[in-house]
Scaffold this active site. Sequence first.
Site, PDB file in Angstrom:
ATOM      1  N   GLU A  58      26.903 -20.776 -17.249  1.00 14.25           N
ATOM      2  CA  GLU A  58      25.548 -21.350 -17.395  1.00 14.25           C
ATOM      3  C   GLU A  58      24.971 -21.801 -16.072  1.00 14.25           C
ATOM      4  O   GLU A  58      24.273 -22.811 -15.987  1.00 14.25           O
ATOM      5  CB  GLU A  58      25.567 -22.505 -18.420  1.00 14.25           C
ATOM      6  CG  GLU A  58      26.037 -22.045 -19.787  1.00 14.25           C
ATOM      7  CD  GLU A  58      25.995 -23.112 -20.873  1.00 14.25           C
ATOM      8  OE1 GLU A  58      25.251 -24.083 -20.732  1.00 14.25           O
ATOM      9  OE2 GLU A  58      26.720 -22.941 -21.878  1.00 14.25           O
ATOM     10  N   ASP A  94      17.483 -23.974 -28.734  1.00 19.83           N
ATOM     11  CA  ASP A  94      18.636 -23.087 -28.959  1.00 19.83           C
ATOM     12  C   ASP A  94      18.258 -22.057 -30.028  1.00 19.83           C
ATOM     13  O   ASP A  94      17.193 -21.450 -29.950  1.00 19.83           O
ATOM     14  CB  ASP A  94      19.875 -23.929 -29.301  1.00 19.83           C
ATOM     15  CG  ASP A  94      21.177 -23.165 -29.073  1.00 19.83           C
ATOM     16  OD1 ASP A  94      21.171 -21.935 -29.132  1.00 19.83           O
ATOM     17  OD2 ASP A  94      22.220 -23.807 -28.857  1.00 19.83           O
TER      18      ASP A  94
HETATM   19  C1  BGC Z   1      25.140 -21.435 -25.888  1.00 23.09           C
HETATM   20  C2  BGC Z   1      25.830 -22.580 -25.172  1.00 23.09           C
HETATM   21  C3  BGC Z   1      24.801 -23.425 -24.462  1.00 23.09           C
HETATM   22  C4  BGC Z   1      23.757 -23.879 -25.448  1.00 23.09           C
HETATM   23  C5  BGC Z   1      22.645 -24.715 -24.853  1.00 23.09           C
HETATM   24  C6  BGC Z   1      24.135 -22.017 -26.831  1.00 23.09           C
HETATM   25  O1  BGC Z   1      23.504 -21.006 -27.528  1.00 23.09           O
HETATM   26  O2  BGC Z   1      26.059 -20.622 -26.585  1.00 23.09           O
HETATM   27  O3  BGC Z   1      26.790 -22.059 -24.287  1.00 23.09           O
HETATM   28  O4  BGC Z   1      25.403 -24.511 -23.821  1.00 23.09           O
HETATM   29  O5  BGC Z   1      23.193 -22.770 -26.111  1.00 23.09           O
HETATM   30  O6  BGC Z   1      21.973 -24.110 -23.832  1.00 23.09           O
HETATM   31 CA    CA Z   2      22.449 -20.064 -29.612  1.00 22.27          CA
END
Ligand code: BGC
Ligand code: CA
Length: 293
Positions: A126, A202
């Site tokens: 990330e 998300d």
């Molecule tokens: C990812 C995580 C991430 C999160 C927030 C998720 O969909 O799989 O790795 O930390 O989103 O960004």
């Molecule tokens: Ca996700």
Amino acid sequence: MAQEARCVWQARALLGEGPLWSPRQDAVYFVDIRGSRILRHGLSDGAQAGWELDDAACWLVESADGDGFIAGLRSRRVVRLRLEPGQVVVGGEIARIEPDMPGNRLNDGKVDRDGRLWVGSMDDAEEGPAGSFYRIDHDGSVTRVDQGYTVANGPALSPDGRTIYHTDSAARTVYAFDIGADGGLSGKRVHIRFTEADGYPDGMTCDAEGGLWIAHWDGARVSRFRPDGTLDRAIALPVSRVTSCVFAGPDLDRMFITTAAHGRDGELLAGALFECDPGVRGLPPCGFGPATR
Ligand code: BGC
Ligand code: CA
């Protein structure tokens, strides 16, 4: 926030993600990416089951012909997969994404009403914008449709199938694109921007009225945004890391929400599966491949 979601399964998923409603199996499936598991919550009988994998599934969709699932694996392979009692049977490979980028993994994936897959990749650490957005056609051909994502997330399709929403969580930005007849994308625009207080956008899903439901990672809620991008309402959760949501049930009037326990040891219900009453119906799920109906 008037409503609060209730816990239906304290599955303690490290990174619960990608909930999927299967009308055929009468169940909600979801993945635990960091815990390398696939989990199943039966709707009418409440029966819960889990399967472990060596190569974690980052998302799961059904095959349009009713013959099992398609999964996107951590190794960036897209494969056919079957869940049998006590074991996962990995079948044929459909596609290989970014074979030369071992630092990346797949993140969310969705199927549109033409049976095509839309999948994002991300830098597993990330840190950098190494992720892209792809379309996978029925023959397994992979087309990169956008790039520059640090955490690609939550594709969602509008009810008419002409708009796709896609997020870069790290940039707290949800984009909208027009889908052309040939599956090409155009007109990329900022649809919604989260503030620091909102957390990170998300997983997402659209309801039948075109509202966009977004899970707030580090924001302890899911929110519904009207088609013009303005906030309509929010449903609170008792955990901070809310990852995705899906409409389920024969009438598509129930909503299930996944969450993550990773980094949240102190939260009692982190990683649980929740249910809420969304007050609106969702869109039926689509399977990958040519329509058989
Ligand atoms: C990812 C995580 C991430 C999160 C927030 C998720 O969909 O799989 O790795 O930390 O989103 O960004
Ligand atoms: Ca996700």
